[in-house]
Scaffold this motif. Structure first.
Motif, mmCIF file in Angstrom:
data_model
loop_
_atom_site.group_PDB
_atom_site.id
_atom_site.type_symbol
_atom_site.label_atom_id
_atom_site.label_comp_id
_atom_site.label_asym_id
_atom_site.label_seq_id
_atom_site.Cartn_x
_atom_site.Cartn_y
_atom_site.Cartn_z
ATOM 1 N N GLU A 45 0.835 -1.200 0.000
ATOM 2 C CA GLU A 45 0.000 0.000 0.000
ATOM 3 C C GLU A 45 0.869 1.248 0.000
ATOM 4 O O GLU A 45 1.878 1.306 0.701
ATOM 5 N N ASN A 46 0.472 2.235 -0.770
ATOM 6 C CA ASN A 46 1.082 3.562 -0.757
ATOM 7 C C ASN A 46 2.613 3.494 -0.800
ATOM 8 O O ASN A 46 3.290 4.062 0.055
ATOM 9 N N GLY A 67 1.075 7.305 -2.955
ATOM 10 C CA GLY A 67 -0.355 7.097 -3.153
ATOM 11 C C GLY A 67 -0.658 5.925 -4.072
ATOM 12 O O GLY A 67 -1.817 5.571 -4.266
ATOM 13 N N ASN A 112 -0.537 1.943 -5.076
ATOM 14 C CA ASN A 112 -0.468 0.606 -4.499
ATOM 15 C C ASN A 112 0.126 -0.343 -5.531
ATOM 16 O O ASN A 112 -0.072 -0.166 -6.728
#
Length: 117
Positions: free
Chosen positions: A99-100, A105, A107
């Motif tokens: 994630e991130n 931002g 994935n």
């Protein structure tokens, strides 16, 4: 200074010329070409596609990609993170693996299902 590039936003492949001082673009047949040229000159981004290690799967690696483009200068750092990871099977298509990544931002998602052996 004038920089030349070929637009990759559609199959037409317009030959663009961009003034690096004014960011004025010529040679584009649609607005996407101008947007692409300015973006490529000021802040280039790329979708990252690669593979991740899968432990106990019917194959050793699963394909994956970023769900949105990453800044080009962060690609190698993101690859170092992804290369250090391994996942236990099963890995399913669409699973969010990271994630991130690097606070961008974006994935990293699986683009292939790898079942258990």
């Amino acid at each position: 200074m004038i920089k030349e590039m070929i637009c990759i936003q559609c199959p037409r492949g317009c030959h663009l010329k961009i003034d690096t001082e004014t960011l004025e673009v010529t040679g584009n047949f649609c607005p996407r070409g101008a947007k692409y040229a300015v973006s490529e000159l000021t802040h280039p981004e790329r979708t990252l596609t690669t593979t991740v290690k899968v432990l106990g799967g019917h194959i050793a690696r699963a394909s994956c990609r970023s769900d949105k483009p990453l800044p080009k200068e962060k690609i190698f750092e993101a690859m170092e993170i992804i290369d250090a990871l391994s996942f236990k099977a099963p890995v399913k298509l669409g699973d969010v693996l990271v994630e991130n990544i690097l606070g961008t931002g974006a994935n990293i998602i699986a683009t292939k299902t790898v079942e258990k052996e």
